[in-house]
Each structure stands twice: as C-alpha cells, then as structure tokens.
Design a protein around this motif. Structure first.
Motif, PDB file in Angstrom:
ATOM      1  N   TYR A 131      -2.903  42.262   2.828  1.00 11.64           N
ATOM      2  CA  TYR A 131      -3.128  41.660   4.153  1.00 11.64           C
ATOM      3  C   TYR A 131      -2.901  40.157   4.102  1.00 11.64           C
ATOM      4  O   TYR A 131      -2.291  39.566   4.993  1.00 11.64           O
ATOM      5  CB  TYR A 131      -4.558  41.937   4.626  1.00 11.64           C
ATOM      6  N   HIS A 170      -1.983  44.652   9.883  1.00  6.09           N
ATOM      7  CA  HIS A 170      -3.027  44.525  10.898  1.00  6.09           C
ATOM      8  C   HIS A 170      -3.433  43.060  11.162  1.00  6.09           C
ATOM      9  O   HIS A 170      -3.828  42.342  10.243  1.00  6.09           O
ATOM     10  CB  HIS A 170      -4.256  45.313  10.446  1.00  6.09           C
ATOM     11  N   GLN A 212      -5.234  40.542   8.598  1.00  4.32           N
ATOM     12  CA  GLN A 212      -4.450  39.419   8.061  1.00  4.32           C
ATOM     13  C   GLN A 212      -5.219  38.116   8.238  1.00  4.32           C
ATOM     14  O   GLN A 212      -5.255  37.265   7.351  1.00  4.32           O
ATOM     15  CB  GLN A 212      -3.094  39.321   8.765  1.00  4.32           C
ATOM     16  N   ARG A 240       0.656  44.114   4.586  1.00  4.08           N
ATOM     17  CA  ARG A 240       0.009  45.038   5.521  1.00  4.08           C
ATOM     18  C   ARG A 240      -0.069  44.360   6.885  1.00  4.08           C
ATOM     19  O   ARG A 240      -0.289  43.151   6.967  1.00  4.08           O
ATOM     20  CB  ARG A 240      -1.383  45.421   5.020  1.00  4.08           C
TER      21      ARG A 240
END
Lengths: 419, 232
Positions: free
Chosen positions: B198, B205, B209, B203
C-alpha cells in the motif's frame, strides 16, 4: 501568548509526572470523568478503562440509555437502515470497567474539580473529558428556534428528530416541496446535509417522484460537491435546486407557522422543511468555561483545553484545526487523548499524537463515495498531512465496493466505541 | 457421505457430465485465485492468513495443526462442524452463515456452478493426497517484494497497540467484518508485505495507501507484531 501557554503546560505535565505515584497512594485511584457518550466520549472511556487495566477510575456521564449514531442516520431516511440498527447500548462499556451514569451534567467546578449532575450527585475528577457534541446557535436562521423543531426538524441529532423528518417526508403531498436550510461552516459532518438531500431524493423518487427539493445554502462550496452534483444529475435529474450565496442563499429566514422559506426576499411555500442551524459546542463546554466563541480550543498534542489543562475536549465541540467535525475524527482524537490522559495519571508511555478521518456518503443505491485525510499535531493546531477523495466518473463496481466498505466501517467504529 | 450428498446434488441439478463429477476442477483452479490471497493448497501448502486447505474434506473444523483459529470457528467446531461437501458449499456461499465472526473476510460465491467447480478443485487435495500435482504453490498473500532487512525488523507490540487505534476505527479487533477485511492474526511477514505494498502504491486502495503512506518501517513492524498476537 502561544509561548506562554506551552510553558505553562510544560510545568503542568512535569508536575503530574512527579506527583503521579504519591497521589495514587494518598487518594486511591486517579479519577477520570467523561461527559458525553458518543464517538469521542464512548471511545475515550473505553480505551482508558481497557488500557489502564483498572488503575484509573473511569466514569461516563451520558443522559440516554440507547445512543443513536448521527452517522448513517441519513441512510434511515433513504430506507437503507432501520432506526434500531443505529441504536447502541452502554452494556459493553460497563462490562469493560466503565462506570456509566445516565444523567445530565449540569455544572463543572474547575477549582474543586467536580462535576454536578442534574440528579444532584457531585463527581470528583482528576481529569475531565468533555465530548458533548453540538448545540445550535440561537437566531442563526431567523424565524427558527428550538421550539419550532417539530414543525421544522433539524434532525441533526439522531433519533426522534430523524424519525419525525422521515414521517413528514412520507406524508408529503404529491409533487410537494422539501426545503433544506443548510448550515454555515463549521458544522458537524460536512457532507451530511448533501448526503441527506441524496437520501431524501432517493426516498421521494420512489414514493413521490414529482416532488422537488430546494436547498438554501449560505456556503459557496460544500464537501464532495463535484461528487454529489454528478450523482444528483445521474440519479435525480431536475429534482434538486440549490440556491447558494450568490443568489441570496445566505439571507434565508423561515416561518414555521406558515411553512414558508424566504430566500433573499423570495418566499416559497414548502411542505417539509429541514432547518440545520449554525452550530456551537455542546452546552456543558460553555458551562465549564472552556469555550472561546462557539467552540472549545484545544492543544493538538493531547486534546487538552487551552483554557484548563485538567480538561480535555473531543470531537465536534473542539476547535482543533484542520479535522472535520465527524464521528471518525472524534474517535481518532479520543485515542490520542486516552493515551495522553493515561500517561499523565499513571506514568504510562505517551506516544506521539496522530489522527485520521474518512467520511463515506451514499448518493443512491450502491453509489458510495468517500473523502479522507491524515493529520498530525503541530504547535498551533491539528494539521492536515495527506488526503484523498473519490473521483467523479468511477465505475459502478468501485462505488458499490465503497458502499460495502462504509457498512464495514460502521460495524468497525461502533465496535471500537461501545466494545 | 460425500458420495451420497453428491448424488443428491446430481439429482437436484440435473445430469450434465460436469455435475456428475461435482464440478470442473480446472475451472475451479482459476476460481481459487480469489482464495489464494489467504489460503494455500497443494504440495508445500502452509498456513498463511487462513489455514492451508489440504485434506480439508472430512476434516473437523478448526483442526489444522498449528493454525490459530478464531473463537467463533472453534465454537462451531465444538458444535460438531465437519467440513464436507455440504458444509463447505454453505460456507463458500456465505461464510457468515456458518460462523459469524471468523477472520474469513470474504463475501461468498453466489453461483452454484462456481462453488461446484471450486470444490471439485479442492477435493483433488483431499481425495488422493499422495498424488498431489507437482505444481508451484498457489500464489500466497504476497503481491509485492519487501527487502529482507525490512521483514527482519522486530516490531514493538506495545507501540503497535497504540498505533492500532488508527486501524480499529474500521477494522474490528475481533476479526469480524464485512466490507472491511479482518487484519488480526495475520503472519507478520504478510502484514508487513501488504502494508508496504500500500505504502508504495502497488495495492490500490486509497484509504490504505494514505494510512500506510505515513507509517515508518518500524511502525509497520510494530503493527504487524501487535496484530499477529492480539487476543480476539
């Protein structure tokens, strides 16, 4: 001024540190009193009790036995939640070691360090935490005061007011007009009025599709404006009219007896009127003498009052800087405060403050959007670090996932508040 | 038992060739991609965020050696839950219907054929365990590579507990959750890897993040250490 304050706080903190152990021996457990059992108060009471493991005596004063969350109450209006799904008891807090007292706090003696309850009891404290939410500013919408809340509900404290507003919407004549008088900044839940308009539109679209929605708004701009306006055009085209300050939206008065709204001289007869007045800190903050104007200024590092270092103010009632007034913010601030209060009273490790907020809003079925940010404590205020907002034009899948996420958040934060 | 249930299903579902086999295992292998973030199956499969799924058929629930199950699934096991075609099918359709507060953060599979195919795939690793194909282990919950020195950081669980306040505004410590996944009792390496993914934006989202973006390597390690051992 700021320098003086820091010097004073520094002395206070050092004193608390050196005296903590003898005080425990001399007077028994240190006592924390929390006033207000919402997102700030319930969380801070639960965390102090949980993390101090019985070393601190925690009393929560909250008049209601069932707490109805203001967040998600718009979804009740839209038909996405039952009212009882918004209600929470304090049983989990009591089981977690919090002494829950259902009464009104009516007085604070800052010299004697006691809180007086409406029932007559007096609660001594070493630290007092105020999380009273909001009250309304008298006269902010000419023609409206609290005595008019049945004719023109605010529905900005969840429960019977929310139910009343929905009942009025359901009873609205075919093709009738729903008006909202939106509040000026700052106020609880910045996207709240506009999520409410969305939920009202959703409801009316199914039960009264020729009805109209009129918003009188004193603000140039509002939270998630692009997202809401896109959603309104997509789902409720032609139904919603917003009059901003450029067309006199800031010059609005109402007549609850005649059921009229006067926007800059133009009088409209309406069928349901939701007046959301200007807001200020819940009254006990005023009574305690920790407000400056409408709100209670606090130090960002620990949420302590800038007026009395033994008092902390959480959530909507506080003037802290950049965080929006939201349940998420109050919950976040409560954990920073719990850590600081525990440190001050028992000498436990105090970690640096860090804050976060995310607000989800529902525009229509499975059309959820969100905005959020992280924050840090500076000498002046809680300052924004980083943030994000949903994009316009997102896919239906993303919006549906955002809505599901908001439901998960509701379960998460209420578990975090109430245990 | 399995045979009888399968037969019953065949009778209900009609008599296509696929239904007679209880589903298409090859298609089930593809469908397993949505499980492999948490579960491994096949040769070398080990417990990750969820338990490995070898020999899952006819296994009493919550009995994979060494895996720390949720209190909720243990209660279901105490109530006599055994994994067979019927119970697995119901669990896959709606995990919360079988046990309401497990760490299985999965919405379920509505489509009966999808569930049949997935179960046909999983059965391969129970029916004839000595003959597990020599394939690479299915993808673990690792979609990002983290430097070994970051994985080696020993986190402070006490600091992690304080930091976890930022997580528990959404993620429930109990491990329950729909819409927001469980993060309790993850292996620390998986937790660290996911958070760094993140942090660097691998990733997608946005909330995660943002949250991970300001966590230092030590803070992520502290959170991983705390959530790995947290009591539900």
């Amino acid at each position: 001024m700021a320098l003086q304050r820091r010097t004073f706080l520094g002395v206070a903190a050092a004193t608390a540190g050196t005296l903590a152990a003898p005080m425990v021996l001399a007077q028994g457990k240190p006592r924390v009193v929390v006033i207000g059992g919402g997102a700030g108060g319930a969380t801070v009471a639960r965390y102090i009790a949980k993390d101090s493991d019985g070393a601190i005596d925690v009393t929560l004063v909250e008049p209601t036995r069932a707490y109805y969350t203001c967040f998600f109450s718009n979804l009740y209006i839209g038909g996405f939640r039952e009212m009882n799904a918004l209600g929470h008891s304090y049983g989990g807090l009591a089981a977690g070691g919090v002494n829950v007292v259902h009464d009104w706090a009516v007085g604070v003696d800052r010299d004697a360090k006691t809180v007086t309850l409406a029932g007559g009891a007096s609660l001594p404290y070493d630290r007092l935490i105020l999380s009273p939410g909001i009250d309304f500013v008298d006269g902010s919408v000419p023609g409206w005061d609290l005595s008019a809340q049945n004719a023109m509900p605010h529905a900005y404290k969840a429960g019977s007011q929310t139910e009343l507003l929905k009942a009025q919407l359901m009873a609205m004549p075919e093709g009738g007009v729903f008006a909202m008088v939106a509040p000026p900044n700052p106020y609880r839940c910045p996207p709240g009025p506009y999520e409410r308009v969305s939920m009202v539109a959703h409801l009316l679209k199914s039960v009264n599709p020729t009805a109209k929605i009129l918003i009188a708004d004193p603000k140039e701009k509002f939270s998630k404006q692009g997202l809401f306006e896109e959603g309104w055009a997509n789902h409720y085209d032609g139904m919603i009219e917003r009059v901003g300050p450029d067309f006199g939206g800031a010059n609005t008065s109402v007549d609850p007896a005649a059921m009229t709204v006067d926007i800059d001289g133009e009088v409209t007869k309406v069928d349901v009127c939701n007046v959301i007045p200007a807001m200020k800190a819940g009254r006990i903050a005023d009574i305690a003498g920790v407000t400056d104007g409408n709100w209670a200024p606090v130090n960002a590092a620990d949420m302590s009052s800038k007026i009395d270092p033994n008092i902390y103010v959480l959530g909507d009632a506080s003037a802290q800087g950049d965080m929006p007034k939201s349940g998420f913010s109050a919950n976040s601030q409560a954990k920073v405060c719990a850590n600081a209060v525990r440190g001050a009273l028992t000498g436990s490790t105090v970690f640096p403050a860090r804050f976060a907020n995310t607000c989800w809003s529902l525009i229509d079925t499975n059309d959820g959007v969100k905005v959020g940010a992280t924050y840090e404590a500076t000498d002046e205020k809680i300052a924004k670090v980083d943030g994000f907002i949903s994009a316009t034009g997102e896919s239906a899948d993303v919006r549906a996932a955002t809505y599901r996420e908001s439901e998960g958040w509701y379960d998460g934060i209420t578990a975090d508040m109430f245990g | 038992m399995i045979v009888r249930l399968l037969l019953a299903l065949v009778l209900l579902a009609g008599t296509t060739a696929q239904a007679e086999q209880g589903g298409d295992a090859a298609r089930g292998e593809e469908l397993f991609n949505q499980c492999s973030g948490c579960h491994q199956v096949g040769q070398g499969a080990v417990d990750r965020i969820g338990p490995h799924l070898n020999f899952i058929f006819d296994r009493a629930a919550a009995t994979a050696d060494g895996y720390r199950y949720s209190a909720s699934l243990k209660r279901a096991a105490d109530g006599g839950l055994v994994w067979n075609y019927e119970t697995l099918d119901a669990f896959l359709e709606n995990p919360r219907a079988i046990a309401s507060r497990t760490r299985m953060s999965f919405r379920g599979i509505d489509d009966q054929q999808d569930r049949d195919d997935l179960l046909a795939y999983l059965r391969k690793f129970s029916d004839d365990p000595q003959n597990i194909p020599e394939s690479a282990p299915t993808a673990a919950a690792v979609d990002h590579t983290v430097a070994p020195e970051i994985l080696a950081i020993v986190g402070d669980p006490a600091y992690g507990e304080y930091l976890s306040g930022e997580c528990t505004s959404c993620h429930q410590t109990s491990g329950a959750g729909e819409g927001i996944p469980s993060i309790t009792r993850w292996p620390a390496d998986d937790f660290v890897t996911a958070m760094h993914a993140y942090k660097v934006g691998v990733r997608a989202h946005p909330v995660m993040q943002m949250m991970a973006g300001r966590l230092s390597d030590e803070e992520i390690a502290a959170l991983a250490a705390y959530f790995e051992q947290v009591e539900e």
